[in-house]
Write a protein that holds these residues in place. Structure first.
Motif, PDB file in Angstrom:
ATOM      1  N   GLY A 106       0.941  -1.233   0.455  1.00 33.24           N
ATOM      2  CA  GLY A 106      -0.688  -0.035  -0.225  1.00 33.24           C
ATOM      3  C   GLY A 106       1.503   1.355   0.091  1.00 33.24           C
ATOM      4  N   TYR A 107       0.558   1.944  -0.378  1.00 32.45           N
ATOM      5  CA  TYR A 107       0.784   3.708  -0.736  1.00 32.45           C
ATOM      6  C   TYR A 107       0.375   4.321   0.022  1.00 32.45           C
ATOM      7  N   ASN A 108       1.036   5.384   0.783  1.00 33.03           N
ATOM      8  CA  ASN A 108       0.715   6.529   1.918  1.00 33.03           C
ATOM      9  C   ASN A 108       1.346   7.323   0.890  1.00 33.03           C
ATOM     10  N   VAL A 109       0.121   8.851   0.593  1.00 35.84           N
ATOM     11  CA  VAL A 109       0.627  10.283   0.419  1.00 35.84           C
ATOM     12  C   VAL A 109       1.221  11.113   1.342  1.00 35.84           C
ATOM     13  N   VAL A 110       2.199  11.255   2.170  1.00 36.31           N
ATOM     14  CA  VAL A 110       2.081  12.173   3.051  1.00 36.31           C
ATOM     15  C   VAL A 110       2.711  13.925   2.381  1.00 36.31           C
ATOM     16  N   ALA A 111       2.880  14.413   2.950  1.00 37.27           N
ATOM     17  CA  ALA A 111       2.868  16.213   3.261  1.00 37.27           C
ATOM     18  C   ALA A 111       3.315  16.990   4.539  1.00 37.27           C
ATOM     19  N   GLU A 112       4.263  17.783   4.691  1.00 31.71           N
ATOM     20  CA  GLU A 112       4.306  18.736   5.984  1.00 31.71           C
ATOM     21  C   GLU A 112       4.314  19.570   5.308  1.00 31.71           C
ATOM     22  N   ILE A 113       3.916  20.618   6.897  1.00 33.31           N
ATOM     23  CA  ILE A 113       4.666  22.241   7.189  1.00 33.31           C
ATOM     24  C   ILE A 113       5.190  22.491   8.223  1.00 33.31           C
ATOM     25  N   LYS A 114       6.917  22.185   8.362  1.00 36.70           N
ATOM     26  CA  LYS A 114       7.705  22.232   8.748  1.00 36.70           C
ATOM     27  C   LYS A 114       7.349  23.547  10.528  1.00 36.70           C
TER      28      LYS A 114
END
Length: 356
Positions: free
Chosen positions: A133-141
């Motif tokens: 399975g593949y999750n998509v992850v992004a963030e604001i530091k």
């Protein structure tokens, strides 16, 4: 049906939620949970027996219908065999969902002794070359030197059911979470903690995306062996109940955050969001966090026609989304995420689940 397909929560229904007492803790004993799953499978027994009988009799396919569906709505399901998503599991018999009206027409013809002939052309494939399975992850530091390593998360699941394009379940949830992050980026805010968005895979097969992520980063719900980042986590917020606007939030039995969330909802009372309930709600990715003692929450949403028309049906398309409701959701989620990221302290937690 003599009831409308679409509805919003009434004041009486929301008041009942608000007055709900703390829910009874769910069992954490793995043996007890296994027994619960076995009981669930036994309740699926008739459908399994029908499939087994059909295969023994040499049937090439089954025709299924759900009486909840009417006027062209098809409630489609997945294979009912145990471990259906295991690549080593045997193929299930072809099961074709047809409209309830067509199903009953065929029944009447059969009961009348009139032969029924169907031409069926079904082309399917099982993909097992990549079972990850593949999750998509992004963030604001985060910007605070002392708090930037702590995390606030928000998310929804990417995968959808096969009947349509999965607009309300759960493209809408993914869209509003991305919009919440876009709002924060556009405003140029500098959150003290890191804000991380995750779009999960495998939710429909058993919360696999979020559970795998939680196990890899925070802790194992079966053993309650926790990782260092467990102590640096503040909260996770989820959207996965259709297109309806936010009316409040489920606390998952965490009484310690009631006053905090009530205060955060005050600016949105004029948008219809004011209910805080101690009740649990299930069936989606916040449970992966709650299972290891992390604050994980799902917002209360107006049902609209989620259960009557769009959830796991051929009607779950873009045409059943309400843009004004989705804008309201994104605004409230952005506020909750920002407030969580800016607090001096992490959100208070419930006691850790115990493994027996």
């Amino acid at each position: 049906s003599f009831k409308p397909d679409a509805k919003r929560f009434s004041d009486e229904e929301l008041k009942k939620m608000e007055d709900a007492k703390a829910p009874v803790a769910r069992p954490t004993d793995t043996a007890q949970l296994r027994r619960m799953r076995e009981n669930f499978m036994r309740n699926q027994g008739p459908a399994t027996l029908i499939r087994e009988m059909a295969e023994k009799e040499g049937a090439v396919a089954l025709l299924s219908a759900n009486p909840r569906g009417h006027d062209g709505t098809l409630f489609v399901q997945g294979p009912s065999v145990r471990n259906a998503y295991d690549p080593k599991s045997p193929e299930s018999i072809t099961d074709i969902v047809i409209t309830y009206e067509d199903y009953l027409s065929l029944c009447r013809l059969a009961k009348a002794g009139i032969p029924v002939k169907l031409d069926v052309d079904v082309q399917t494939a099982f993909y097992n070359s990549d079972t990850k399975g593949y999750n998509v992850v992004a963030e604001i530091k985060g910007s605070d030197p002392k708090l930037k390593d702590e995390v606030v998360m928000l998310g929804g699941h990417l995968d959808s059911w096969q009947g349509s394009t999965g607009a309300t379940d759960n493209a809408a949830g993914c869209a509003v979470m991305m919009e919440a992050v876009r709002i924060l980026k556009t405003l140029g805010v500098k959150p003290r903690r890191t804000i991380r968005i995750a779009l999960w895979s495998g939710e429909e097969q058993g919360l696999h995306g979020s559970r795998g992520y939680v196990k890899n980063h925070f802790g194992d719900q079966n053993t309650m062996v926790l990782k260092p980042d467990h102590a640096k986590f503040s909260a996770y917020y989820n959207i996965d109940n259709g297109t309806g606007k936010v009316r409040g939030i489920y606390l998952q039995g965490n009484e310690k955050v009631k006053d905090i969330f009530s205060e955060w909802l005050k600016p949105f009372h004029d948008l219809g969001a004011k209910t805080v309930t101690l009740s649990n709600t299930g069936g989606t990715d916040h449970q992966a966090f709650d299972a290891v003692g992390l604050p994980g929450f799902q917002f209360i949403q107006d049902p609209i026609e989620y259960d009557t028309r769009t959830h796991h049906t051929n009607m779950d398309s873009y045409d059943h989304l309400i843009s004004d409701d989705l804008k309201q959701i994104a605004t409230i989620v952005a506020s909750f995420v920002y407030n969580t990221a800016m607090r001096d302290e992490k959100l208070p937690r419930k006691d850790l689940p115990k493994v027996k």
